[in-house]
Scaffold this motif. Structure first.
Motif, PDB file in Angstrom:
ATOM      1  N   ARG A 187      -1.626  -6.860 -21.295  1.00 50.30           N
ATOM      2  CA  ARG A 187      -1.657  -8.317 -21.260  1.00 50.30           C
ATOM      3  C   ARG A 187      -2.951  -8.850 -20.679  1.00 50.30           C
ATOM      4  NH1 ARG A 187       3.669  -7.192 -20.024  1.00 50.30           N
ATOM      5  NH2 ARG A 187       5.044  -7.836 -21.729  1.00 50.30           N
TER       6      ARG A 187
ATOM      7  N   ASP B 190       2.317 -14.151 -25.000  1.00 50.30           N
ATOM      8  CA  ASP B 190       1.574 -12.880 -25.099  1.00 50.30           C
ATOM      9  C   ASP B 190       0.902 -12.757 -26.459  1.00 50.30           C
ATOM     10  OD1 ASP B 190       2.343 -12.145 -22.594  1.00 50.30           O
ATOM     11  OD2 ASP B 190       3.913 -10.761 -23.233  1.00 50.30           O
TER      12      ASP B 190
ATOM     13  N   ASN C 225       6.545  -7.370 -17.923  1.00 52.94           N
ATOM     14  CA  ASN C 225       5.461  -8.078 -17.230  1.00 52.94           C
ATOM     15  C   ASN C 225       5.796  -8.176 -15.745  1.00 52.94           C
ATOM     16  OD1 ASN C 225       7.184 -10.261 -16.774  1.00 52.94           O
ATOM     17  ND2 ASN C 225       6.416 -11.412 -18.537  1.00 52.94           N
TER      18      ASN C 225
END
Ligand code: GTP
Ligand code: MG
Length: 503
Positions: free
Chosen positions: A220, A137, A438
């Protein structure tokens, strides 16, 4: 697999001032010894150098110098991979780094796979899976906000919460299992109540984490926003304003933009991918037809849209049909060219395309847009409020309206606020940044939550404790997957294959 020593170029391929070649594994120092010739009285062979020291010298291949380098010796366990590591800083450019790497490979190293250094850091217990993912990330983050979130995760903030959750669930599981082992001692109502409370707390906590998934995804991957509207409305001008540079061609000729143009901008910390599209109208030729087709395609794929309207041109019934197509999408109505005499008022917009005024303020008009613009019975009388309170009052089907001038940039700040507000459901609270999950975490948490819920149901229904323990074990394992306590080779492959080589 951890027996061998891996090597890779750690810096991006291409020309640059410096490049770094990385070597990690039990033979790292021995392989470096073969390839590296120390130069100067303070430089040492890597195998005799103390840890965390840097040495000047040459990389030598077949007796010939390949490059002058600085070589860092990092001994286990105080390294990223927890293995002996050597980092060689050579001249930038493709060739020097490649020749240094080739030399190391010929001396006994194996070319690292994508993410293999990070994978070793995980396998050797230096970081857990959420932290490994945070490394990726961090590399891919496009805004400071995204970077901050990645840093929090790398620091182990998410891991800590997940581990606490897992510990508590394990304790509950141990409790349940103890009663299975001693069936004579029936579970007392008090104890059962406490177990239920604990499990409920677990479910509530999972829900809290799951609520961060959306924001995590946005940070993201960014969010896709299509800029649509009729030809000449100022879509390309708006794109350029939002990007802060002249990316798209702007001209007074309607039909200037034919292909879609995608660019990422940082809007209040959020990575937003804007897609400028061809103006929507009956296409004049084949190329424009294709452009309009692509516009509709972008529109369908976008998470929300900026619908640009030209305040200096009369509203037409042709425009109305597009309003219908946009209905059901999250959108902002951008009223452009407010520097020119206005051809229509808010009331006219209401009449023509079926939007209704919920609030008006002189510089930042906001209207409420009906989901089905052709359903007059759904319209309600206009309400007047201040623009601030109206923003909260706009229902899901509503759309904020922002006046702008793309020549001067007037209204851009208000538009950015409106975009942030539409994208980001909650406030960006500092403590939220620590635990932005995520999609992999989300999937595991959903499974864990379902299994915990089933455990609760089984216990409440007074069914066998074996059944409850079975469900709870599924939940514990699913939570463990997040940090990598329970994992499979396939899962690791899928995570680390997303990394670049050398990381
Ligand atoms: N006066 C005024 N002119 C503007 C404004 N915004 C854009 N224009 C002008 O409007 C014309 C069209 O702008 P574009 O940005 O090319 O419009 P578009 O929607 O991308 O047009 P197509 O690509 O043809 O669909 C240009 O001449 C711009 O300079 C504005 O706020 N005020
Ligand atoms: Mg254009």
């Amino acid at each position: 697999m951890l027996d061998d020593t891996i090597a890779a170029i750690a810096t991006p391929l291409g020309e640059g001032g410096l490049a770094v070649v990385r070597l990690s594994g039990p033979q790292a120092l021995a392989i470096a010894d073969i390839s590296f010739l120390p130069v100067g009285k303070n430089s040492l062979k890597p195998s005799v150098a103390t840890t965390h020291t840097i040495h000047f010298g040459k990389i030598v291949r077949h007796g010939r110098s390949v490059d002058e380098v600085l070589l860092a010796v990092l001994r286990a366990p105080r390294t990223f991979t927890v293995e002996d590591t050597v980092e060689i800083t050579c001249h930038g450019g493709l060739l020097p780094a490649k020749l240094v790497l080739d030399t190391l490979l010929e001396s006994g190293a194996r070319l690292a796979e994508p993410g293999e250094f990070t994978r070793r850091a995980f396998l050797n217990g230096r970081i857990d899976l959420t932290q490994a993912e945070a490394v990726a990330d961090l590399i891919h983050s496009r805004t400071e906000l995204a970077l901050a979130a990645a840093n929090e995760q790398l620091a182990g903030k998410l891991s800590q919460r997940i581990n606490e959750l897992r510990d508590e669930m394990m304790q509950t599981l141990a409790h349940v299992e103890a009663h299975i082992d001693f069936p004579d001692e029936d579970i007392s109502p008090d104890t059962k109540e406490r177990l239920l409370k604990r499990l409920e707390r677990g479910v509530a906590f999972m829900d809290e984490l799951l609520r961060t998934a959306n924001e995590g995804q946005i940070l993201r991957r960014g969010i896709r926003v299509a800029i649509v509207g009729r030809p000449n409305a100022g879509k390309s001008s708006l794109l350029n304003q939002l990007l802060g540079h002249d990316r798209a061609i702007v001209s007074p000729i309607p039909g200037t933009t034919r292909d879609t143009i995608e660019e990422t901008a940082n809007i209040r910390g959020l990575p937003v991918v804007f897609i400028d599209t061809a103006g929507l109208r009956e296409a004049r030729d084949e190329i424009e037809q294709e452009g309009v087709r692509r516009s509709h395609e972008s529109l369908a794929r976008a998470e929300f849209i900026l619908h640009v309207l030209d305040a200096s041109e009369p509203l037409t019934s042709a425009g109305e049909k597009y309003f219908a197509e946009f209905a059901g999408k999250k959108r902002i109505l951008v009223v452009n060219k407010v520097d020119l005499p206005r051809k229509w008022s808010a009331e006219e917009l209401v009449r023509q395309v079926g939007v209704q005024a919920s609030a008006c303020s002189p510089d930042n008009l906001k209207l409420e847009l009906q989901r089905d613009v052709r359903a007059p019975e759904r319209r309600s009388p206009a309400r007047h409020e201040t623009s601030k309170s109206s923003q909260q009052a706009v229902p899901e089907a509503g759309a904020p309206i922002v006046d702008v001038c793309c020549l001067s940039g007037q209204g851009m700040e208000a538009l950015k606020d409106a975009i942030k507000e539409l994208v980001w459901s909650g406030e960006i609270r500092a403590e939220m940044l620590q635990v932005m999950i995520n999609s992999r975490h989300q999937d595991a948490l959903n499974r864990a939550r379902a299994a915990t819920q089933r455990t609760l149901d089984v216990l409440r229904a007074g069914e066998t404790l074996e059944l409850a323990a079975g469900e709870l074990r599924i939940a514990v394992n699913a939570v463990g997957e997040i940090v990598g306590k329970t994992t499979t080779e396939d899962l690791l492959d899928s995570i680390f294959s997303q990394f670049c080589i050398g990381k």
